[in-house]
Design a protein around this motif. Sequence first.
Motif, PDB file in Angstrom:
ATOM      1  N   LEU A  96       0.831  -1.215   0.000  1.00 25.60           N
ATOM      2  CA  LEU A  96       0.000   0.000   0.000  1.00 25.60           C
ATOM      3  C   LEU A  96       0.863   1.262   0.000  1.00 25.60           C
ATOM      4  CD1 LEU A  96      -2.801  -1.076   2.505  1.00 25.60           C
ATOM      5  CD2 LEU A  96      -2.919  -0.952   0.010  1.00 25.60           C
ATOM      6  N   LEU A  97       2.014   1.212   0.682  1.00 20.90           N
ATOM      7  CA  LEU A  97       2.927   2.356   0.632  1.00 20.90           C
ATOM      8  C   LEU A  97       3.455   2.571  -0.786  1.00 20.90           C
ATOM      9  CD1 LEU A  97       4.973   1.856   3.942  1.00 20.90           C
ATOM     10  CD2 LEU A  97       3.127   3.473   3.509  1.00 20.90           C
ATOM     11  N   THR A  98       3.744   1.496  -1.483  1.00 19.41           N
ATOM     12  CA  THR A  98       4.209   1.603  -2.864  1.00 19.41           C
ATOM     13  C   THR A  98       3.125   2.174  -3.769  1.00 19.41           C
ATOM     14  OG1 THR A  98       5.625  -0.315  -2.479  1.00 19.41           O
ATOM     15  CG2 THR A  98       5.235   0.317  -4.766  1.00 19.41           C
ATOM     16  N   MET A  99       1.877   1.760  -3.566  1.00 18.10           N
ATOM     17  CA  MET A  99       0.777   2.283  -4.370  1.00 18.10           C
ATOM     18  C   MET A  99       0.556   3.775  -4.116  1.00 18.10           C
ATOM     19  SD  MET A  99      -0.103  -0.089  -6.343  1.00 18.10           S
ATOM     20  CE  MET A  99      -1.518   0.742  -7.027  1.00 18.10           C
ATOM     21  N   LEU A 100       0.735   4.200  -2.882  1.00 22.79           N
ATOM     22  CA  LEU A 100       0.603   5.629  -2.584  1.00 22.79           C
ATOM     23  C   LEU A 100       1.708   6.434  -3.276  1.00 22.79           C
ATOM     24  CD1 LEU A 100      -0.392   5.544   1.199  1.00 22.79           C
ATOM     25  CD2 LEU A 100      -1.843   6.065  -0.760  1.00 22.79           C
ATOM     26  N   ALA A 101       2.905   5.866  -3.362  1.00 22.37           N
ATOM     27  CA  ALA A 101       3.978   6.553  -4.101  1.00 22.37           C
ATOM     28  C   ALA A 101       3.647   6.640  -5.586  1.00 22.37           C
ATOM     29  CB  ALA A 101       5.303   5.809  -3.878  1.00 22.37           C
ATOM     30  N   LEU A 102       3.021   5.608  -6.128  1.00 19.38           N
ATOM     31  CA  LEU A 102       2.597   5.655  -7.530  1.00 19.38           C
ATOM     32  C   LEU A 102       1.517   6.709  -7.750  1.00 19.38           C
ATOM     33  CD1 LEU A 102       2.576   4.521 -10.409  1.00 19.38           C
ATOM     34  CD2 LEU A 102       0.927   2.792  -9.616  1.00 19.38           C
ATOM     35  N   VAL A 103       0.574   6.806  -6.821  1.00 21.40           N
ATOM     36  CA  VAL A 103      -0.478   7.829  -6.927  1.00 21.40           C
ATOM     37  C   VAL A 103       0.128   9.231  -6.872  1.00 21.40           C
ATOM     38  CG1 VAL A 103      -2.488   8.792  -5.753  1.00 21.40           C
ATOM     39  CG2 VAL A 103      -2.287   6.323  -6.049  1.00 21.40           C
ATOM     40  N   ASP A 104       1.148   9.404  -6.035  1.00 20.03           N
ATOM     41  CA  ASP A 104       1.808  10.706  -5.963  1.00 20.03           C
ATOM     42  C   ASP A 104       2.432  11.069  -7.300  1.00 20.03           C
ATOM     43  OD1 ASP A 104       3.084  13.015  -5.100  1.00 20.03           O
ATOM     44  OD2 ASP A 104       4.849  11.918  -4.405  1.00 20.03           O
ATOM     45  N   PHE A 105       3.099  10.147  -7.944  1.00 18.57           N
ATOM     46  CA  PHE A 105       3.739  10.415  -9.240  1.00 18.57           C
ATOM     47  C   PHE A 105       2.693  10.710 -10.315  1.00 18.57           C
ATOM     48  CE2 PHE A 105       5.139   8.529 -13.311  1.00 18.57           C
ATOM     49  CZ  PHE A 105       6.105   9.473 -13.631  1.00 18.57           C
ATOM     50  N   LEU A 106       1.640   9.898 -10.381  1.00 24.37           N
ATOM     51  CA  LEU A 106       0.621  10.086 -11.428  1.00 24.37           C
ATOM     52  C   LEU A 106      -0.187  11.360 -11.208  1.00 24.37           C
ATOM     53  CD1 LEU A 106      -0.658   6.418 -11.891  1.00 24.37           C
ATOM     54  CD2 LEU A 106       1.005   7.688 -13.273  1.00 24.37           C
ATOM     55  N   SER A 107      -0.468  11.705  -9.969  1.00 19.85           N
ATOM     56  CA  SER A 107      -1.226  12.940  -9.708  1.00 19.85           C
ATOM     57  C   SER A 107      -0.424  14.170 -10.098  1.00 19.85           C
ATOM     58  CB  SER A 107      -1.619  13.012  -8.236  1.00 19.85           C
ATOM     59  OG  SER A 107      -0.463  13.078  -7.409  1.00 19.85           O
ATOM     60  N   GLY A 108       0.900  14.148  -9.884  1.00 20.25           N
ATOM     61  CA  GLY A 108       1.726  15.276 -10.323  1.00 20.25           C
ATOM     62  C   GLY A 108       1.727  15.435 -11.829  1.00 20.25           C
ATOM     63  N   ILE A 109       1.799  14.307 -12.566  1.00 22.93           N
ATOM     64  CA  ILE A 109       1.756  14.374 -14.027  1.00 22.93           C
ATOM     65  C   ILE A 109       0.399  14.893 -14.503  1.00 22.93           C
ATOM     66  CG2 ILE A 109       1.841  12.995 -16.131  1.00 22.93           C
ATOM     67  CD1 ILE A 109       4.545  13.389 -14.868  1.00 22.93           C
ATOM     68  N   ALA A 110      -0.680  14.413 -13.869  1.00 21.05           N
ATOM     69  CA  ALA A 110      -2.022  14.835 -14.283  1.00 21.05           C
ATOM     70  C   ALA A 110      -2.253  16.320 -14.018  1.00 21.05           C
ATOM     71  CB  ALA A 110      -3.075  13.998 -13.566  1.00 21.05           C
ATOM     72  N   LEU A 111      -1.778  16.812 -12.878  1.00 23.18           N
ATOM     73  CA  LEU A 111      -1.953  18.232 -12.573  1.00 23.18           C
ATOM     74  C   LEU A 111      -1.139  19.098 -13.525  1.00 23.18           C
ATOM     75  CD1 LEU A 111      -1.897  18.186  -8.672  1.00 23.18           C
ATOM     76  CD2 LEU A 111      -3.860  18.609 -10.150  1.00 23.18           C
ATOM     77  N   ARG A 112       0.046  18.647 -13.888  1.00 26.11           N
ATOM     78  CA  ARG A 112       0.867  19.428 -14.829  1.00 26.11           C
ATOM     79  C   ARG A 112       0.209  19.468 -16.198  1.00 26.11           C
ATOM     80  NH1 ARG A 112       6.140  21.116 -14.806  1.00 26.11           N
ATOM     81  NH2 ARG A 112       7.088  21.461 -16.848  1.00 26.11           N
ATOM     82  N   ALA A 113      -0.334  18.317 -16.641  1.00 27.38           N
ATOM     83  CA  ALA A 113      -1.018  18.299 -17.939  1.00 27.38           C
ATOM     84  C   ALA A 113      -2.279  19.144 -17.911  1.00 27.38           C
ATOM     85  CB  ALA A 113      -1.347  16.864 -18.327  1.00 27.38           C
ATOM     86  N   ARG A 114      -2.962  19.150 -16.771  1.00 26.43           N
ATOM     87  CA  ARG A 114      -4.181  19.947 -16.650  1.00 26.43           C
ATOM     88  C   ARG A 114      -3.882  21.432 -16.753  1.00 26.43           C
ATOM     89  NH1 ARG A 114      -9.574  19.874 -17.458  1.00 26.43           N
ATOM     90  NH2 ARG A 114     -10.637  21.326 -16.093  1.00 26.43           N
ATOM     91  N   ARG A 115      -2.797  21.876 -16.147  1.00 26.45           N
ATOM     92  CA  ARG A 115      -2.433  23.295 -16.243  1.00 26.45           C
ATOM     93  C   ARG A 115      -2.051  23.677 -17.661  1.00 26.45           C
ATOM     94  NH1 ARG A 115       0.297  22.335 -11.294  1.00 26.45           N
ATOM     95  NH2 ARG A 115       2.270  22.130 -12.421  1.00 26.45           N
ATOM     96  N   GLY A 116      -1.480  22.715 -18.421  1.00 24.38           N
ATOM     97  CA  GLY A 116      -1.132  23.019 -19.797  1.00 24.38           C
ATOM     98  C   GLY A 116      -2.318  23.081 -20.728  1.00 24.38           C
ATOM     99  N   LEU A 117      -3.430  22.405 -20.360  1.00 20.34           N
ATOM    100  CA  LEU A 117      -4.601  22.387 -21.227  1.00 20.34           C
ATOM    101  C   LEU A 117      -5.575  23.505 -20.932  1.00 20.34           C
ATOM    102  CD1 LEU A 117      -5.415  18.563 -21.386  1.00 20.34           C
ATOM    103  CD2 LEU A 117      -4.443  19.981 -23.179  1.00 20.34           C
TER     104      LEU A 117
END
Length: 210
Positions: A102-123
């Motif tokens: 579960l700790l590993t999955m939370l680290a994955l969510v952190d990485f994917l949420s940062g990418i999604a927020l960056r893409a959202r700001r670009g759109l």
Amino acid sequence: MVGFPLLLIPLAIYNIIVFLMPGVSFADPLLNLTLMSGAEWPLTLSDMLLALSILLLLFEVIKGARPGAKYLTDHLLSLIVFGGAAAEFLLWPRFGTSTFFLLTMLALVDFLSGIALRARRGLVPSTAAVSGGGARAPAAKPEPQFDPAPAPSVPAAASVAESVLLDRPEPKIVHPDVTPGGPSPQVPSPGLQPGNGPSPSPDGPPTPRL
């Protein structure tokens, strides 16, 4: 400024317990909490690490949602943290637990949420010009500007009076046609014919005629 990956903290605590305190169990209850319902809730070290990781993930999302946050280096650090946690989960027997998964999955969510927020700001800037379905929204037509109608020019009173006087014909004096030696013009009033003497006044003496 490079942001520190906060989810590295619970992963580091897990590594410290595994390598430096091998006798500590993650499943043993550390304390028992009595809820308002009267039930006993045994709180373990695994529960504490997961609760801490969820709170730190919340702070990571808040940091990534700020304008200008989450540079490429921040995303790279989050990816390194997730890659290291996934490698430990797959390669080390002491890390093959549900808690570390579960700790590993939370680290994955952190990485994917940062990418999604960056893409959202670009759109965000492009969505204002492009409507749904990929069709470009028609540009708003500018509202027509109506110039105020010019006020009718009112000539000055002096110019109006001058133009009236100039257009008015001058009065002509009509002289009666009098031929020399001819008869005098007749005047409608009786007794006032030219050539006759003044009429005698009824009250006074008669005026002598010359």
